[in-house]
Scaffold this motif. Structure first.
Motif, PDB file in Angstrom:
ATOM      1  N   TYR A  46      38.519  62.099  56.030  1.00 33.65           N
ATOM      2  CA  TYR A  46      37.211  61.672  55.488  1.00 33.65           C
ATOM      3  C   TYR A  46      36.692  60.395  56.147  1.00 33.65           C
ATOM      4  CZ  TYR A  46      38.357  65.004  51.785  1.00 33.65           C
ATOM      5  OH  TYR A  46      38.690  66.143  51.089  1.00 33.65           O
ATOM      6  N   LEU A  49      33.019  59.707  55.537  1.00 37.05           N
ATOM      7  CA  LEU A  49      32.572  59.718  54.140  1.00 37.05           C
ATOM      8  C   LEU A  49      31.675  58.521  53.844  1.00 37.05           C
ATOM      9  CD1 LEU A  49      32.915  61.115  51.332  1.00 37.05           C
ATOM     10  CD2 LEU A  49      34.804  59.530  50.931  1.00 37.05           C
ATOM     11  N   ALA A  51      29.890  56.304  50.747  1.00 38.14           N
ATOM     12  CA  ALA A  51      29.967  56.017  49.311  1.00 38.14           C
ATOM     13  C   ALA A  51      29.757  54.539  49.079  1.00 38.14           C
ATOM     14  CB  ALA A  51      31.319  56.447  48.744  1.00 38.14           C
ATOM     15  N   TYR A  78      36.635  52.982  57.676  1.00 33.86           N
ATOM     16  CA  TYR A  78      35.639  53.698  56.880  1.00 33.86           C
ATOM     17  C   TYR A  78      34.351  52.875  56.812  1.00 33.86           C
ATOM     18  CZ  TYR A  78      39.486  56.751  55.594  1.00 33.86           C
ATOM     19  OH  TYR A  78      40.534  57.646  55.645  1.00 33.86           O
ATOM     20  N   ILE A  81      31.714  53.380  53.818  1.00 32.19           N
ATOM     21  CA  ILE A  81      32.063  53.135  52.421  1.00 32.19           C
ATOM     22  C   ILE A  81      31.813  51.666  52.114  1.00 32.19           C
ATOM     23  CG2 ILE A  81      33.894  53.135  50.677  1.00 32.19           C
ATOM     24  CD1 ILE A  81      35.198  55.438  52.137  1.00 32.19           C
ATOM     25  N   GLU A 353      32.781  62.515  45.771  1.00 33.16           N
ATOM     26  CA  GLU A 353      32.810  61.611  46.919  1.00 33.16           C
ATOM     27  C   GLU A 353      33.284  60.219  46.499  1.00 33.16           C
ATOM     28  OE1 GLU A 353      30.273  63.494  46.038  1.00 33.16           O
ATOM     29  OE2 GLU A 353      30.122  64.945  47.677  1.00 33.16           O
ATOM     30  N   ALA A 357      36.613  58.361  47.908  1.00 31.52           N
ATOM     31  CA  ALA A 357      36.464  57.040  48.525  1.00 31.52           C
ATOM     32  C   ALA A 357      37.312  56.003  47.796  1.00 31.52           C
ATOM     33  CB  ALA A 357      34.998  56.616  48.538  1.00 31.52           C
ATOM     34  N   TYR A 361      40.504  53.819  49.353  1.00 33.14           N
ATOM     35  CA  TYR A 361      40.599  52.358  49.364  1.00 33.14           C
ATOM     36  C   TYR A 361      41.855  51.888  48.652  1.00 33.14           C
ATOM     37  CZ  TYR A 361      39.651  47.441  48.722  1.00 33.14           C
ATOM     38  OH  TYR A 361      39.770  46.063  48.730  1.00 33.14           O
TER      39      TYR A 361
END
Length: 466
Positions: A46, A49, A51, A78, A81, A353, A357, A361
């Motif tokens: 992902y 991704l 978010a 990421y 995010i 999602e 996310a 994390y």
């Protein structure tokens, strides 16, 4: 009255939670078809991704520093995010109240006053306990029915913070080489009597406050409850299985172990004037540099606090030591309670999602940030190195409280609540010990008899009858 109002507030908030969340918490839980926490591969899965996450934490001191740096590092993997942190000072009460709404945020530290069977009302099941128990220490801390709802942020060993220079000036050290070289030095205390003599020697031979209670801020005094299990009894079953089925659990034992010895240390220290002159004038933030400078000899707090005592003046960081709690079991060994600090939880009403996310994390934080080591905590990942601050726990058995079996899951919370003592959930019963000495209105025996009477009545009501 203060204790009654505190307990009433918690009950009111929990009642509101059950009412709101029992019907969906004001929102509809979306269907989840994504991977489990254990299956996610951070940095591989992902990576595109998108978010926005809001993380709510009790560590207000780290929001703009350590945690801000963590977000930057995570965003290298990421970038889409976005993460914002919010710190809450009165964390448990305020966060418990917020959970009555389904849109409180995405990640929070699970309030420990939420019963294990009720975790599914507010939080997403991250994975099965079977998937995680061989990988993470304390994986069962916020798990129920083989489902993990919380990931520990770090682990705590329960001991005593002390200033090494103050201890040496009083005639004590944990350094074996110094003990062998100087016959006038004593090893660090391992029993309540030795510990009280240690405090007396600090008073007689130094200018430091022997034991600082942190009475005025209230919440640090709740730390004393953490020692009545693994430290005081050497039993992993005591807190969640045995104690809620035991009559007179606070009574004095003949072998120098048990909860009584923990609370008696505090009572005796205050009685013998081995604490600060005015308990109502203590200051949590102010005590950190005082300990660092050697103006305080000892504080009874979990290992999480060691780093905070080192930071005010890094020139003296090496002077801060951490020793096992001074109770020795009948066989001659010392044991130490250890367990998870606050655990990360994910909002069950978040989008798919958002949940993915959040789990990414949390997993990065747990496995890649080095947070536990840097904070002087017991590592979460099994086999990881221990920090230098826990060197005095080498050879000490660390005891994690056994999870009660499903049929007894509500027993300890029910007995604890019914008794209105509030072990590990309310601080006023510990403050009562200090107040008893200051006011002279009651003795420790009066307090213990009252606690036992109320605990016994609760055991009669809730414990299984043989």
């Amino acid at each position: 009255m203060k204790k009654a109002m505190s307990l009433l507030l918690v009950l009111v908030m929990l009642t509101g939670l059950l009412t709101a969340c029992g019907g969906g918490g004001g929102g509809k839980e979306p269907e989840y078809n994504g991977p489990s926490y254990a299956a996610l591969k951070v940095g591989e899965d992902y990576t595109d991704l998108s978010a926005e996450l809001r993380v709510i934490t009790q560590r207000t001191d780290l929001v703009d520093t350590t945690f801000a740096e963590y977000v930057k590092e995570f965003n290298k993997l990421y970038p889409n995010i976005t993460i914002s942190y919010e710190g809450i000072t009165n964390y448990q009460d305020d966060m418990t109240a917020r959970l009555s709404s389904s849109n409180w945020g995405d990640i929070c530290m699970l309030p420990t006053n939420i019963l294990l069977p009720d975790l599914n009302l507010y939080f997403h099941p991250l994975c099965s306990l079977d998937e995680l128990k061989d990988v993470y220490n304390f994986a069962s801390n916020r798990a129920f029915d083989n489902k993990v709802y919380g990931i520990p942020s770090t682990g705590n060993a329960q001991g005593v913070i002390y200033n090494k220079k103050v201890a040496e000036a009083a005639g004590y050290t944990s350094d074996q080489a110094k003990l062998e070289a100087d016959p006038n030095l004593k090893p660090m205390p391992k029993t309540p009597d030795e510990f009280l003599q240690f405090l007396q020697d600090i008073k007689d031979k130094t200018d430091a406050i022997p034991l600082y209670t942190n009475f005025a801020d209230s919440w640090p005094m709740g730390a004393w409850d953490a020692y009545i299990g693994g430290c005081a009894t050497g039993s992993a079953d005591w807190m969640n299985i045995d104690m809620p089925q035991t009559k007179d659990p606070f009574a004095k034992r003949s072998d120098g172990t048990g909860p009584y010895e923990v609370y008696n240390i505090l009572y005796q220290a205050v009685s013998r004037k081995l604490t600060e002159d005015s308990p109502t004038a203590t200051n949590w933030e102010g005590c950190k540099p005082m300990m660092n400078r050697g103006e305080i000899g000892v504080m009874v707090l979990g290992s999480w606090a060691v780093i905070q005592m080192q930071e005010p003046d890094m020139n003296n960081a090496a002077d801060i030591g951490y020793m096992p709690f001074p109770i020795t079991q009948p066989g001659g060994e010392q044991t130490a309670a250890a367990g998870a600090d606050y655990c990360f939880g994910v909002n069950k009403y978040d989008s798919e999602e958002g949940k993915i996310a959040s789990m990414l994390y949390i997993k990065w934080f747990t496995e890649s940030s080095n947070f536990s080591f840097d904070q002087g905590g017991v590592p979460i990942i099994k086999g990881s190195p221990y920090p230098d601050s826990l060197v005095e726990f080498e050879g000490i058995e660390l005891i994690e409280d056994t999870q009660a079996p499903t049929e007894l899951a509500d027993l300890q919370p029910n007995v604890n609540r019914e008794s209105e003592i509030g072990v590990n959930t309310d601080n006023t019963h510990v403050q009562r010990i200090v107040e008893a000495v200051v006011t002279g209105n009651e003795t420790l025996e009066d307090i213990i008899n009252d606690w036992n009477s109320r605990w016994n009545a609760a055991v009669d009501r809730y414990a299984p009858q043989s």
